[in-house]
Motif scaffolding. Structure first.
Motif, PDB file in Angstrom:
ATOM      1  N   VAL A   1       0.847  -1.188   0.000  1.00  0.00           N
ATOM      2  CA  VAL A   1       0.000   0.000   0.000  1.00  0.00           C
ATOM      3  C   VAL A   1       0.884   1.239   0.000  1.00  0.00           C
ATOM      4  O   VAL A   1       2.027   1.201   0.468  1.00  0.00           O
ATOM      5  CB  VAL A   1      -0.949  -0.005   1.232  1.00  0.00           C
ATOM      6  N   SER A   2       0.341   2.320  -0.529  1.00  0.00           N
ATOM      7  CA  SER A   2       1.068   3.590  -0.512  1.00  0.00           C
ATOM      8  C   SER A   2       0.614   4.437   0.668  1.00  0.00           C
ATOM      9  O   SER A   2      -0.510   4.297   1.156  1.00  0.00           O
ATOM     10  CB  SER A   2       0.831   4.360  -1.817  1.00  0.00           C
ATOM     11  N   CYS A   3       1.508   5.304   1.121  1.00  0.00           N
ATOM     12  CA  CYS A   3       1.187   6.297   2.141  1.00  0.00           C
ATOM     13  C   CYS A   3       1.922   7.576   1.763  1.00  0.00           C
ATOM     14  O   CYS A   3       2.911   7.547   1.024  1.00  0.00           O
ATOM     15  CB  CYS A   3       1.655   5.863   3.530  1.00  0.00           C
ATOM     16  N   GLY A   4       1.449   8.690   2.281  1.00  0.00           N
ATOM     17  CA  GLY A   4       2.134   9.939   1.986  1.00  0.00           C
ATOM     18  C   GLY A   4       1.686  11.054   2.905  1.00  0.00           C
ATOM     19  O   GLY A   4       0.739  10.902   3.689  1.00  0.00           O
ATOM     20  N   ILE A   5       2.394  12.160   2.800  1.00  0.00           N
ATOM     21  CA  ILE A   5       2.020  13.365   3.539  1.00  0.00           C
ATOM     22  C   ILE A   5       1.572  14.400   2.514  1.00  0.00           C
ATOM     23  O   ILE A   5       2.339  14.782   1.623  1.00  0.00           O
ATOM     24  CB  ILE A   5       3.192  13.889   4.375  1.00  0.00           C
ATOM     25  N   VAL A   6       0.328  14.822   2.634  1.00  0.00           N
ATOM     26  CA  VAL A   6      -0.259  15.779   1.702  1.00  0.00           C
ATOM     27  C   VAL A   6      -0.830  16.936   2.511  1.00  0.00           C
ATOM     28  O   VAL A   6      -1.640  16.730   3.411  1.00  0.00           O
ATOM     29  CB  VAL A   6      -1.370  15.135   0.848  1.00  0.00           C
ATOM     30  N   ASN A   7      -0.370  18.139   2.208  1.00  0.00           N
ATOM     31  CA  ASN A   7      -0.805  19.329   2.971  1.00  0.00           C
ATOM     32  C   ASN A   7      -0.599  19.126   4.466  1.00  0.00           C
ATOM     33  O   ASN A   7      -1.428  19.517   5.291  1.00  0.00           O
ATOM     34  CB  ASN A   7      -2.269  19.664   2.678  1.00  0.00           C
TER      35      ASN A   7
ATOM     36  N   ALA B   1       1.845  15.347  -3.107  1.00  0.00           N
ATOM     37  CA  ALA B   1       2.399  14.895  -1.835  1.00  0.00           C
ATOM     38  C   ALA B   1       3.741  15.544  -1.529  1.00  0.00           C
ATOM     39  O   ALA B   1       4.574  15.718  -2.416  1.00  0.00           O
ATOM     40  CB  ALA B   1       2.556  13.381  -1.850  1.00  0.00           C
ATOM     41  N   GLU B   2       3.933  15.913  -0.257  1.00  0.00           N
ATOM     42  CA  GLU B   2       5.243  16.372   0.193  1.00  0.00           C
ATOM     43  C   GLU B   2       6.161  15.177   0.437  1.00  0.00           C
ATOM     44  O   GLU B   2       7.373  15.270   0.279  1.00  0.00           O
ATOM     45  CB  GLU B   2       5.113  17.179   1.492  1.00  0.00           C
ATOM     46  N   THR B   3       5.544  14.052   0.835  1.00  0.00           N
ATOM     47  CA  THR B   3       6.268  12.798   1.035  1.00  0.00           C
ATOM     48  C   THR B   3       5.452  11.680   0.418  1.00  0.00           C
ATOM     49  O   THR B   3       4.235  11.620   0.591  1.00  0.00           O
ATOM     50  CB  THR B   3       6.469  12.510   2.536  1.00  0.00           C
ATOM     51  N   ASP B   4       6.123  10.804  -0.319  1.00  0.00           N
ATOM     52  CA  ASP B   4       5.451   9.706  -1.006  1.00  0.00           C
ATOM     53  C   ASP B   4       6.177   8.408  -0.652  1.00  0.00           C
ATOM     54  O   ASP B   4       7.411   8.351  -0.715  1.00  0.00           O
ATOM     55  CB  ASP B   4       5.489   9.944  -2.518  1.00  0.00           C
ATOM     56  N   SER B   5       5.442   7.372  -0.269  1.00  0.00           N
ATOM     57  CA  SER B   5       6.093   6.121   0.116  1.00  0.00           C
ATOM     58  C   SER B   5       5.231   4.924  -0.240  1.00  0.00           C
ATOM     59  O   SER B   5       4.002   5.034  -0.380  1.00  0.00           O
ATOM     60  CB  SER B   5       6.394   6.105   1.623  1.00  0.00           C
ATOM     61  N   ASN B   6       5.886   3.777  -0.405  1.00  0.00           N
ATOM     62  CA  ASN B   6       5.210   2.504  -0.648  1.00  0.00           C
ATOM     63  C   ASN B   6       5.751   1.477   0.334  1.00  0.00           C
ATOM     64  O   ASN B   6       6.964   1.411   0.562  1.00  0.00           O
ATOM     65  CB  ASN B   6       5.467   2.023  -2.082  1.00  0.00           C
ATOM     66  N   PHE B   7       4.860   0.690   0.905  1.00  0.00           N
ATOM     67  CA  PHE B   7       5.226  -0.315   1.889  1.00  0.00           C
ATOM     68  C   PHE B   7       4.775  -1.688   1.413  1.00  0.00           C
ATOM     69  O   PHE B   7       3.622  -1.859   1.008  1.00  0.00           O
ATOM     70  CB  PHE B   7       4.572  -0.018   3.238  1.00  0.00           C
ATOM     71  N   VAL B   8       5.679  -2.661   1.474  1.00  0.00           N
ATOM     72  CA  VAL B   8       5.354  -4.055   1.170  1.00  0.00           C
ATOM     73  C   VAL B   8       5.594  -4.851   2.443  1.00  0.00           C
ATOM     74  O   VAL B   8       6.718  -4.881   2.962  1.00  0.00           O
ATOM     75  CB  VAL B   8       6.239  -4.607   0.031  1.00  0.00           C
ATOM     76  N   ILE B   9       4.535  -5.502   2.948  1.00  0.00           N
ATOM     77  CA  ILE B   9       4.610  -6.180   4.241  1.00  0.00           C
ATOM     78  C   ILE B   9       3.904  -7.533   4.145  1.00  0.00           C
ATOM     79  O   ILE B   9       2.883  -7.668   3.473  1.00  0.00           O
ATOM     80  CB  ILE B   9       3.964  -5.314   5.344  1.00  0.00           C
ATOM     81  N   THR B  10       4.450  -8.524   4.824  1.00  0.00           N
ATOM     82  CA  THR B  10       3.874  -9.868   4.794  1.00  0.00           C
ATOM     83  C   THR B  10       2.770 -10.026   5.830  1.00  0.00           C
ATOM     84  O   THR B  10       2.593  -9.190   6.724  1.00  0.00           O
ATOM     85  CB  THR B  10       4.952 -10.927   5.059  1.00  0.00           C
ATOM     86  N   GLY B  11       2.068 -11.162   5.717  1.00  0.00           N
ATOM     87  CA  GLY B  11       1.003 -11.441   6.667  1.00  0.00           C
ATOM     88  C   GLY B  11       1.503 -11.599   8.088  1.00  0.00           C
ATOM     89  O   GLY B  11       0.791 -11.302   9.052  1.00  0.00           O
TER      90      GLY B  11
ATOM     91  N   GLU C   1       9.829  -4.429   1.754  1.00  0.00           N
ATOM     92  CA  GLU C   1      10.461  -3.261   1.136  1.00  0.00           C
ATOM     93  C   GLU C   1       9.715  -1.993   1.524  1.00  0.00           C
ATOM     94  O   GLU C   1       8.487  -1.998   1.682  1.00  0.00           O
ATOM     95  CB  GLU C   1      10.477  -3.404  -0.390  1.00  0.00           C
ATOM     96  N   ILE C   2      10.484  -0.919   1.669  1.00  0.00           N
ATOM     97  CA  ILE C   2       9.924   0.407   1.897  1.00  0.00           C
ATOM     98  C   ILE C   2      10.563   1.366   0.905  1.00  0.00           C
ATOM     99  O   ILE C   2      11.781   1.431   0.799  1.00  0.00           O
ATOM    100  CB  ILE C   2      10.180   0.911   3.333  1.00  0.00           C
ATOM    101  N   GLN C   3       9.736   2.063   0.160  1.00  0.00           N
ATOM    102  CA  GLN C   3      10.214   3.108  -0.734  1.00  0.00           C
ATOM    103  C   GLN C   3       9.664   4.435  -0.208  1.00  0.00           C
ATOM    104  O   GLN C   3       8.456   4.617  -0.155  1.00  0.00           O
ATOM    105  CB  GLN C   3       9.722   2.870  -2.161  1.00  0.00           C
ATOM    106  N   GLY C   4      10.537   5.324   0.185  1.00  0.00           N
ATOM    107  CA  GLY C   4      10.075   6.596   0.740  1.00  0.00           C
ATOM    108  C   GLY C   4      10.881   7.758   0.206  1.00  0.00           C
ATOM    109  O   GLY C   4      12.110   7.713   0.188  1.00  0.00           O
TER     110      GLY C   4
END
Length: 244
Positions: free
Chosen positions: A162-168, A183-193, A199-202
């Motif tokens: 899922v993606s997450c970010g900081i907007v305004n 977005a001021e910050t943009d990131s993607n998180f890959v996490i197992t069950g 992986e984290i892309q930020g």
């Protein structure tokens, strides 16, 4: 206010539809809001040269955006004679993510290719591809396990992204295109069950983000991925029920 009055920590409407391609060894049409990706899986009775005679299998992925997936037509990469750096980076991410929950030695010398074709893009195509690609992979592994009489499925966990970010100044979960673009910050998180981080892309698009902000995004992502994996489990329960 987010589109459809969505809360900051809410996912878009997510759907995982299986059985959408009768020729594939596994298929899933995944929707994250208006983002739609067709994920198909193909079993091959061969592996890349670096694994030949190793007794070990491989899982890889290919990713592409179809011409009408955006507001302006995207030229097919084959017409350009080469794949874009973006597509290459995304498909490598998808492959790494799916391999993280597979015991490759249990596959024998077989390869499963996950093709992720973006039908419609409204942000989060890579995270949708991983989440839906897992469902296509699971179906292919069912076939592989049955056909070659493997003792157990090589898949050992769930995985979603899922993606997450900081907007305004506000942390948001599962960004759509408009949010991602601002977005001021943009990131993607890959996490197992089981909660392992694959992986984290930020990236700070405008101003650097703090450790506290990062931990908030991570917390949001974990909660979102729990929801995504719950949905994956429901879909797989139906697949197993129909199989029986």
């Amino acid at each position: 206010m987010r589109a459809l009055s969505r809360k900051n920590d809410s996912l878009r409407k997510v759907e995982l539809l299986t059985g959408v391609n009768k020729f594939a060894d596994g298929s899933c049409l995944v929707s994250f809001g208006d983002t739609k990706v067709l994920c198909t899986a193909t079993i091959e009775n061969k592996v890349p040269l670096f694994l030949k005679h190793s007794g070990t299998g491989w899982v890889t992925a290919e990713y592409s955006m179809l011409p009408a997936s955006c507001q302006t037509r995207i030229e097919r990469e084959v017409m350009k004679g080469r794949q874009s750096g973006r597509s290459s980076e995304i498909q490598r991410l998808i492959g790494r993510s799916l391999r993280s929950v597979v015991d490759l030695e249990k596959m024998g010398e077989h390869q499963i290719i996950i093709d992720c074709d973006v039908l419609q893009a409204d942000g989060g195509t890579r995270t949708a591809s991983i989440t839906g690609g897992y469902i296509a992979l699971y179906q292919a592994m069912q076939k592989l396990t049955s056909k070659y009489r493997l003792k157990e499925s090589p898949i050992n966990d769930f995985v979603a992204a899922v993606s997450c970010g900081i907007v305004n100044g506000q942390p948001l979960l599962d960004l759509d295109f408009e949010e991602d673009s601002n977005a001021e910050t943009d990131s993607n998180f890959v996490i197992t069950g089981s909660g392992g981080i694959v992986e984290i892309q930020g990236t700070a698009e405008k101003v650097p983000f703090t450790e506290a902000e990062f931990l908030k995004l991570l917390s949001m992502a974990r909660a979102g991925i729990v929801e995504l994996i719950q949905l994956q489990k429901k879909v797989i329960a139906l697949l197993n029920e129909n199989k029986d």
